[in-house]
Design an enzyme around this catalytic site. Structure first.
Site, PDB file in Angstrom:
ATOM      1  N   THR A 100       1.020   1.173  11.941  1.00  0.00           N
ATOM      2  CA  THR A 100      -0.266   1.539  11.329  1.00  0.00           C
ATOM      3  C   THR A 100      -1.417   0.892  12.073  1.00  0.00           C
ATOM      4  O   THR A 100      -2.284   1.569  12.593  1.00  0.00           O
ATOM      5  CB  THR A 100      -0.384   1.191   9.838  1.00  0.00           C
ATOM      6  N   TRP A 142       9.751  -0.136   9.306  1.00  0.00           N
ATOM      7  CA  TRP A 142       8.940   1.034   9.653  1.00  0.00           C
ATOM      8  C   TRP A 142       9.465   1.665  10.954  1.00  0.00           C
ATOM      9  O   TRP A 142       9.500   2.869  11.075  1.00  0.00           O
ATOM     10  CB  TRP A 142       7.483   0.625   9.860  1.00  0.00           C
ATOM     11  N   ASN A 188      10.507   3.283   5.937  1.00  0.00           N
ATOM     12  CA  ASN A 188       9.252   3.536   5.255  1.00  0.00           C
ATOM     13  C   ASN A 188       8.745   4.964   5.455  1.00  0.00           C
ATOM     14  O   ASN A 188       8.490   5.401   6.584  1.00  0.00           O
ATOM     15  CB  ASN A 188       8.188   2.558   5.746  1.00  0.00           C
ATOM     16  N   GLU A 189       8.581   5.674   4.339  1.00  0.00           N
ATOM     17  CA  GLU A 189       7.932   6.992   4.303  1.00  0.00           C
ATOM     18  C   GLU A 189       8.517   8.002   5.280  1.00  0.00           C
ATOM     19  O   GLU A 189       7.817   8.892   5.774  1.00  0.00           O
ATOM     20  CB  GLU A 189       6.421   6.843   4.526  1.00  0.00           C
ATOM     21  N   GLU A 264       4.549   1.245  -2.809  1.00  0.00           N
ATOM     22  CA  GLU A 264       3.359   1.039  -1.984  1.00  0.00           C
ATOM     23  C   GLU A 264       2.248   1.869  -2.590  1.00  0.00           C
ATOM     24  O   GLU A 264       2.416   3.050  -2.885  1.00  0.00           O
ATOM     25  CB  GLU A 264       3.583   1.430  -0.526  1.00  0.00           C
ATOM     26  N   ARG A 386      -5.609   7.800  -1.643  1.00  0.00           N
ATOM     27  CA  ARG A 386      -4.698   8.916  -1.900  1.00  0.00           C
ATOM     28  C   ARG A 386      -3.943   8.627  -3.180  1.00  0.00           C
ATOM     29  O   ARG A 386      -3.769   7.471  -3.533  1.00  0.00           O
ATOM     30  CB  ARG A 386      -3.734   9.134  -0.723  1.00  0.00           C
TER      31      ARG A 386
END
EC number: 3.2.1.46
Length: 673
Positions: A100, A142, A188-189, A264, A386
């Site tokens: 990120t 991640w 992650n995601e 998160e 979001r």
């Protein structure tokens, strides 16, 4: 006759508690009553409030703070009954890839390489535990080193290998840092693999780590659909964790009968609107979605603000060179919950929606203590980054609470209050007010908009405040680092923020000269990526507002034939956008050529030619940018000059390599304005 309206007037209690002005508001527009009763049992068990360090490199600058400021920041985050008093710390398991706002180093760059002292997450977990021994620790990857996928950009083809890698991190945390990890995540995601989750559970159990819970899938709720038809998968997962759920869950997640977490959330600029977002979701994640834990991304904004998602932390600490930091409003919004609850408490069974808009939750320790947290955040003042927030309205209101069951005998509740001031800019944060008297199990509150209340039987809360830290100051305009540290406390050099690749302190045992201690780029395989890392490695440093600068650095190309390195100025991008980074890049290559480009990809060529540079030899590069003109020196002699550089107009300094390759840097120096 029985209503006892909360009287305004703060009292000075605790650690340097500030006084807030009395609220002046119009009469409530409506009244409603709410019953708090434990006679018919309790709701779900509360699992705590936490924050994420990582995903990525969000605590990068924190470790560079000098004392006492570094310890003060840590106290505000972790010390019980002090500031945010977090119950949970979630950290990135570094995987050498951009996640990120930077990269975090892996404990295993390569299959035969293990080092449990890279990065700063180990240190941070220990500091958190030092302040709160009961804090829960979570690890989540991640990115992954390339060897995990055996050359493929995918971590699930060899689930035994991936599980070995993750379990090694858990064992290393215990062996080298005496840290017990409580929960572990998947990826992650990104996609989840049911097979991998079951392999990981088996690997943990085989080593006697049955107490470590698996959280899945740290994205949406879709894993729950597979859990309800796969009992082995359901058994393997302890917590169903979703990201940015908008306070809503899905029926499949509820049917799993597992703990539901917003694993998160937040990710919002930490001004008053960010605090409003945080206040709303801390309550409504449970009220609307049965989620018993909410974890903020990120813990502390300790990365360069002009990277993506700048200042999306609970507090801001991005100037280690000055010592300046700021305790932002979300810290005190957190305290409204964390200082008056603990994991293991239970929610009461109550709807939780206020008639005039807003919400409340009530929790008990089962021993007679009661905590009620109320928020009346308005729509425009509580929008998170979001997901999009549907319209709703909140109006001033009078709320009357009836305490029944074991709470009927409560006579007094301590009161803590925050009011977020948006138009005025005058917020009153976490002020202790006079206790409210409860008469025959009944009391009333007049609630205005954009307020948070905590009413509690506990008397342990404190708003503790350290003296003001030093004032803010830009990054030094004249900065040097010779990397001459024999036993560095951290693997990375201060203030360098890796965006692709990993730059570590290195000892050149075979170098008899001036370059025994250097900075080395150490990742030679593109990692299993989370976003699209650049094909080149890069570490940035300095002040994004710099325009004119002279960057000098000794460089050493290790890769023969097609190796290459660069120094750069006016670098305009990083984080998840690193591939599109522009600037002025001065490259030299092992084949004896050089280039000047406007982009990290090396495609927008401004100048090129022969340099005579070779691999496995030290050379000194100098890049000088003044106004619209740039020039370059090699070993102190002009190599190119008068190159026009109109864009970008400002940015960081940087260094890096042509590819994922070994290369070394020494005697870095930047003078800028």
């Amino acid at each position: 006759m029985g209503n006892v309206v909360l009287l305004w007037g703060a009292i000075l209690l605790g650690c340097s508690c500030g006084l807030g002005p009395p609220r002046v508001g119009a009469a409530p527009l409506l009244t409603a009553t709410y019953v708090l009763d434990d006679a018919d049992g309790l709701g779900r068990q509360f699992d705590g409030i936490g924050a994420v360090s990582g995903g990525g490199a969000t605590s990068r600058l924190l470790v560079n703070y000098q004392e006492p400021y570094r310890s003060q920041i840590l106290d505000y985050l972790f010390r019980p009954n002090f500031g945010a008093s977090l119950h949970i710390l979630k950290v990135e398991i570094g995987g050498d890839g951009q996640s990120t706002d930077g990269t975090e180093p892996s404990h295993m760059h390569y299959e035969n390489d293990e080092n449990y002292f890279r990065g700063y997450e180990w240190w941070l977990m220990k500091e958190a535990k030092k302040r709160n021994p009961d804090i829960k620790l979570i690890g989540l990857p991640w990115t992954f080193p390339r060897w995990i996928g055996k050359g493929e950009n995918w971590p699930y083809d060899y689930p035994d290998v991936t599980a070995y890698y993750i379990v090694s991190w858990i064992l290393g945390a215990k062996q080298y840092h005496d840290l017990d990890i409580d929960y572990i995540g998947i990826w992650n995601e990104r996609a989840f693999s049911s097979k991998y989750i079951k392999v990981l559970r088996h690997s943990l159990d085989r080593l006697g780590l049955m107490n470590i819970g698996i959280i899945a899938a740290d994205g949406d709720w879709n894993v729950s659909k597979e859990m309800i038809v796969d009992p082995y998968l359901n058994d393997a997962i302890e917590v169903v964790g979703a990201h940015y759920p908008g306070t809503k869950t899905v029926q499949n997640a509820i049917l799993t009968e597992k703990k539901l977490w917003s694993s998160e959330d937040y990710s919002t600029f930490n001004d008053e609107v960010g605090a409003g977002c945080w206040a709303r979701i801390l309550n409504q994640n449970y009220v609307n979605g049965n989620m018993t834990s909410t974890i903020a991304w990120n813990l502390v904004a300790s990365y360069y603000e002009d990277l993506p998602f700048g200042r999306c932390g609970l507090m801001t600490a991005q100037e280690p060179w000055s010592g300046h930091y700021k305790v932002e409003a979300p810290i005190w919004i957190t305290a409204h919950t964390t200082q008056f609850t603990q994991p293991g408490w239970s929610y009461l069974q109550v709807d939780g929606h206020l008639e005039g808009g807003g919400s409340f939750v009530a929790l008990t320790d089962g021993l007679g203590n009661l905590t009620i947290i109320i928020e009346t955040m308005t729509h425009n003042h509580s929008q998170c980054i979001r997901p999009p927030l549907p319209n709703f309205s909140v109006t001033p209101q009078r709320a009357t609470f009836y305490l029944k069951g074991s709470f009927f005998m409560v006579e007094t509740l301590q009161v803590w209050h925050s009011r977020l001031g948006f138009e005025s800019g005058n917020s009153s944060l976490f002020q202790r007010l006079r206790p409210v008297k409860v008469w025959r199990g009944r009391f009333s509150l007049d609630l205005d908009v954009d307020e948070v209340y905590t009413l509690t039987t506990l008397k342990t809360g404190h708003k503790c405040i350290y003296p003001e830290p030093p004032p803010p100051h830009p990054f030094p305009s004249n900065y040097k680092d010779d990397f001459n540290i024999r036993n560095p406390p951290f693997s990375e050099a201060p203030n360098f923020a890796d965006q692709t690749g990993v730059f570590e302190y290195f000892v050149n045992a075979s170098d008899p000269g001036d370059h025994v201690f250097t900075l080395r780029q150490v990742v030679v395989q593109r990692p299993i990526t989370w976003v699209s890392d650049a094909d080149q490695t890069i570490s940035i440093i300095g002040n994004f507002q710099w325009v004119n600068m002279t960057v000098t650095c000794d460089i050493y190309i290790e890769k023969q034939h097609d190796g290459g390195v660069f120094i750069a100025g006016r670098v305009d991008n990083g984080g998840i956008y690193v591939r599109r980074t522009k600037g002025v890049f001065f490259w030299v290559f092992a084949d004896g050529t050089y280039r000047v480009t406007r982009d990290i990809a090396g495609e927008e060529i401004l100048m090129k030619g022969l340099s005579g540079v070779r691999d496995n030899a030290w050379h000194t590069l100098t890049l000088n940018i003044q106004g619209n003109s740039a020039s370059g020196l090699l070993n102190g002699y002009p190599l190119w000059e008068n190159v026009t550089v109109s864009k970008p107009s400002n940015g960081w300094a940087a260094l890096g390599t042509r590819s994922f390759e070994f290369a070394q840097f020494d005697n870095f120096h930047v003078e800028a304005s």
